[in-house]
Write a protein that holds these residues in place. Structure first.
Motif, PDB file in Angstrom:
ATOM      1  N   ASP A 139      44.889 -29.705  23.795  1.00 44.35           N
ATOM      2  CA  ASP A 139      45.813 -29.256  22.754  1.00 44.35           C
ATOM      3  C   ASP A 139      46.467 -27.941  23.175  1.00 44.35           C
ATOM      4  N   PRO A 140      47.775 -27.950  23.462  1.00 44.29           N
ATOM      5  CA  PRO A 140      48.445 -26.715  23.895  1.00 44.29           C
ATOM      6  C   PRO A 140      48.465 -25.633  22.827  1.00 44.29           C
ATOM      7  N   LYS A 141      48.208 -25.994  21.580  1.00 44.64           N
ATOM      8  CA  LYS A 141      48.195 -25.004  20.505  1.00 44.64           C
ATOM      9  C   LYS A 141      46.792 -24.456  20.226  1.00 44.64           C
ATOM     10  N   ALA A 142      45.811 -24.991  20.907  1.00 40.57           N
ATOM     11  CA  ALA A 142      44.433 -24.529  20.698  1.00 40.57           C
ATOM     12  C   ALA A 142      44.259 -23.113  21.229  1.00 40.57           C
ATOM     13  N   GLN A 143      43.638 -22.250  20.450  1.00 39.91           N
ATOM     14  CA  GLN A 143      43.408 -20.864  20.838  1.00 39.91           C
ATOM     15  C   GLN A 143      42.093 -20.702  21.613  1.00 39.91           C
ATOM     16  N   GLY A 144      41.244 -21.701  21.541  1.00 38.66           N
ATOM     17  CA  GLY A 144      39.954 -21.663  22.211  1.00 38.66           C
ATOM     18  C   GLY A 144      39.358 -23.054  22.189  1.00 38.66           C
ATOM     19  N   ASN A 145      38.053 -23.119  22.363  1.00 38.28           N
ATOM     20  CA  ASN A 145      37.361 -24.404  22.358  1.00 38.28           C
ATOM     21  C   ASN A 145      36.812 -24.682  20.950  1.00 38.28           C
ATOM     22  N   THR A 146      37.164 -25.832  20.400  1.00 39.90           N
ATOM     23  CA  THR A 146      36.705 -26.210  19.072  1.00 39.90           C
ATOM     24  C   THR A 146      35.881 -27.490  19.167  1.00 39.90           C
ATOM     25  N   HIS A 147      34.706 -27.455  18.590  1.00 42.06           N
ATOM     26  CA  HIS A 147      33.795 -28.592  18.595  1.00 42.06           C
ATOM     27  C   HIS A 147      33.558 -29.037  17.155  1.00 42.06           C
ATOM     28  N   THR A 148      33.702 -30.332  16.906  1.00 45.43           N
ATOM     29  CA  THR A 148      33.483 -30.884  15.570  1.00 45.43           C
ATOM     30  C   THR A 148      32.462 -32.010  15.640  1.00 45.43           C
ATOM     31  N   LEU A 149      31.468 -31.927  14.780  1.00 49.91           N
ATOM     32  CA  LEU A 149      30.422 -32.948  14.679  1.00 49.91           C
ATOM     33  C   LEU A 149      30.477 -33.552  13.280  1.00 49.91           C
ATOM     34  N   SER A 150      30.646 -34.864  13.219  1.00 50.33           N
ATOM     35  CA  SER A 150      30.634 -35.576  11.937  1.00 50.33           C
ATOM     36  C   SER A 150      29.525 -36.611  11.972  1.00 50.33           C
ATOM     37  N   ALA A 151      28.750 -36.684  10.892  1.00 54.61           N
ATOM     38  CA  ALA A 151      27.640 -37.633  10.837  1.00 54.61           C
ATOM     39  C   ALA A 151      27.464 -38.154   9.420  1.00 54.61           C
ATOM     40  N   SER A 152      27.014 -39.395   9.313  1.00 59.65           N
ATOM     41  CA  SER A 152      26.687 -39.977   8.015  1.00 59.65           C
ATOM     42  C   SER A 152      25.477 -40.880   8.170  1.00 59.65           C
ATOM     43  N   GLY A 153      24.754 -41.043   7.062  1.00 59.60           N
ATOM     44  CA  GLY A 153      23.553 -41.864   7.087  1.00 59.60           C
ATOM     45  C   GLY A 153      22.853 -41.814   5.747  1.00 59.60           C
ATOM     46  N   ALA A 154      21.555 -42.125   5.763  1.00 58.52           N
ATOM     47  CA  ALA A 154      20.787 -42.154   4.522  1.00 58.52           C
ATOM     48  C   ALA A 154      20.748 -40.792   3.840  1.00 58.52           C
ATOM     49  N   PHE A 155      20.902 -39.717   4.587  1.00 60.68           N
ATOM     50  CA  PHE A 155      20.847 -38.359   4.039  1.00 60.68           C
ATOM     51  C   PHE A 155      22.104 -37.999   3.265  1.00 60.68           C
ATOM     52  N   GLY A 156      23.229 -38.673   3.587  1.00 61.23           N
ATOM     53  CA  GLY A 156      24.535 -38.313   3.052  1.00 61.23           C
ATOM     54  C   GLY A 156      25.518 -38.206   4.203  1.00 61.23           C
ATOM     55  N   SER A 157      26.306 -37.151   4.229  1.00 61.98           N
ATOM     56  CA  SER A 157      27.256 -36.961   5.327  1.00 61.98           C
ATOM     57  C   SER A 157      27.559 -35.473   5.479  1.00 61.98           C
ATOM     58  N   PHE A 158      27.980 -35.106   6.681  1.00 65.28           N
ATOM     59  CA  PHE A 158      28.431 -33.728   6.889  1.00 65.28           C
ATOM     60  C   PHE A 158      29.426 -33.699   8.041  1.00 65.28           C
ATOM     61  N   THR A 159      30.237 -32.650   8.034  1.00 67.58           N
ATOM     62  CA  THR A 159      31.138 -32.341   9.145  1.00 67.58           C
ATOM     63  C   THR A 159      30.978 -30.869   9.461  1.00 67.58           C
ATOM     64  N   PHE A 160      30.727 -30.586  10.716  1.00 71.63           N
ATOM     65  CA  PHE A 160      30.523 -29.211  11.164  1.00 71.63           C
ATOM     66  C   PHE A 160      31.535 -28.908  12.260  1.00 71.63           C
ATOM     67  N   THR A 161      32.232 -27.789  12.137  1.00 67.76           N
ATOM     68  CA  THR A 161      33.225 -27.385  13.137  1.00 67.76           C
ATOM     69  C   THR A 161      32.969 -25.948  13.560  1.00 67.76           C
ATOM     70  N   ILE A 162      33.040 -25.707  14.853  1.00 69.22           N
ATOM     71  CA  ILE A 162      32.869 -24.352  15.364  1.00 69.22           C
ATOM     72  C   ILE A 162      33.933 -24.078  16.417  1.00 69.22           C
ATOM     73  N   SER A 163      34.543 -22.915  16.356  1.00 73.08           N
ATOM     74  CA  SER A 163      35.484 -22.456  17.373  1.00 73.08           C
ATOM     75  C   SER A 163      34.792 -21.379  18.178  1.00 73.08           C
ATOM     76  N   GLY A 164      34.543 -21.665  19.430  1.00 74.00           N
ATOM     77  CA  GLY A 164      33.714 -20.782  20.238  1.00 74.00           C
ATOM     78  C   GLY A 164      34.501 -19.950  21.229  1.00 74.00           C
ATOM     79  N   GLU A 165      33.946 -18.791  21.540  1.00 73.12           N
ATOM     80  CA  GLU A 165      34.492 -17.919  22.572  1.00 73.12           C
ATOM     81  C   GLU A 165      33.724 -18.139  23.883  1.00 73.12           C
ATOM     82  N   SER A 166      34.387 -17.837  24.987  1.00 60.75           N
ATOM     83  CA  SER A 166      33.751 -17.948  26.290  1.00 60.75           C
ATOM     84  C   SER A 166      33.110 -16.623  26.671  1.00 60.75           C
ATOM     85  N   LEU A 167      32.200 -16.684  27.651  1.00 59.96           N
ATOM     86  CA  LEU A 167      31.684 -15.442  28.213  1.00 59.96           C
ATOM     87  C   LEU A 167      32.832 -14.709  28.909  1.00 59.96           C
TER      88      LEU A 167
END
Length: 264
Positions: A209-237
């Motif tokens: 993505d040329p508009k991305a300012q950094g690295n973004t990771h998104t985790l989406s999961a669903s199951g017997a527990f329900g569902s969630f979506t987690f997103t993090i934008s991380g910085e590099s060393l």
């Protein structure tokens, strides 16, 4: 005082070394290639004993930390595990190779110890692992990075990275295929797979993505527990744009957990 050995001496190893200073853990050994002794000592400490593999060491450290990537884990991890030394690693993508996974598992069982996988650049793996107990139906990982972060990968095929003016999905498939095809970019996909439904059932999507300012990771999961979506934008060393700062932090955290009186 407990002792730590580090495989490798790059940016992550240097970060770990700095944060161990003054703690209850003493950095005593470094595994490096022949001819790199001076560079290793300059990066992580002049007093460390530099060796070439586990067999070069008489007395092994209490814990070994892999900071050398997939090849470092493959080359040295099993030898330390067989000697009963727990190994901490953020090179989770290496386990996408079934032969490597089996070799490390058998070595840990033989040495009655553990290969402990740091969470790396993603969070919510504790929730995902707990949800697995009740049953997971869908787990999807999406990695979004600027085009330059995908240089040297299959994303360059066709020569379209430099000309991108909008986001391009260049990989969709299993976490296993993502980890094997993008060994330097898909450790997070492997972490999600190992915490959840496995390499083959976890879906991965990789985006330039040329508009991305950094690295973004998104985790989406669903199951017997329900569902969630987690997103993090991380910085590099600061020393290397390829290494996530949170990945290095997660390795240090995993070390400190070994001796903490209370652990969450």
């Amino acid at each position: 005082m407990q002792t730590v050995g580090i495989i490798g001496y790059g940016a992550m190893a240097a970060y770990v070394a700095r944060h161990l200073a003054g703690s209850s853990w003493a950095l005593t050994h470094c595994i490096a290639r022949k001819g790199r002794e001076a560079a290793a000592r300059a990066a992580i400490g002049a007093d460390v004993t530099v060796a070439y593999d586990a067999d070069d060491l008489g007395a092994v450290p209490d814990l070994v930390v892999d900071c050398a990537g997939h090849q470092g884990l493959k080359a040295h991890g099993a030898a330390f595990l067989r000697r009963g030394v727990p190994v901490v690693s953020a090179s989770l993508g290496a386990l996408a190779d079934a032969q490597t996974y089996q070799a490390l598992q058998e070595a840990a069982e033989s040495g009655k110890t553990q290969l402990q996988l740091a969470s790396g650049a993603i969070g919510a793996l504790d929730a995902l692992s707990a949800a697995r107990i009740g049953g997971l139906s869908d787990v999807v990982y999406t990695g979004r990075k600027p085009p330059q972060s995908w240089r040297g990968t299959p994303a360059e095929e066709g020569g379209c990275l430099e000309a991108l003016d909008e986001a391009m999905t260049h990989f969709e498939g299993s976490a296993r295929d993502a980890a094997l095809r993008y060994p330097k970019n898909a450790n997070v996909a492997a972490a999600v797979a190992l915490a959840g439904v496995g390499f083959d059932k976890t879906q991965a999507r990789l985006i330039a993505d040329p508009k991305a300012q950094g690295n973004t990771h998104t985790l989406s999961a669903s199951g017997a527990f329900g569902s969630f979506t987690f997103t993090i934008s991380g910085e590099s060393l600061p020393d290397t744009p390829r290494t996530s700062a949170l990945a290095a932090m997660s390795v240090v955290d995993r070390i400190f957990r070994q001796s903490a009186p209370i652990v969450i």
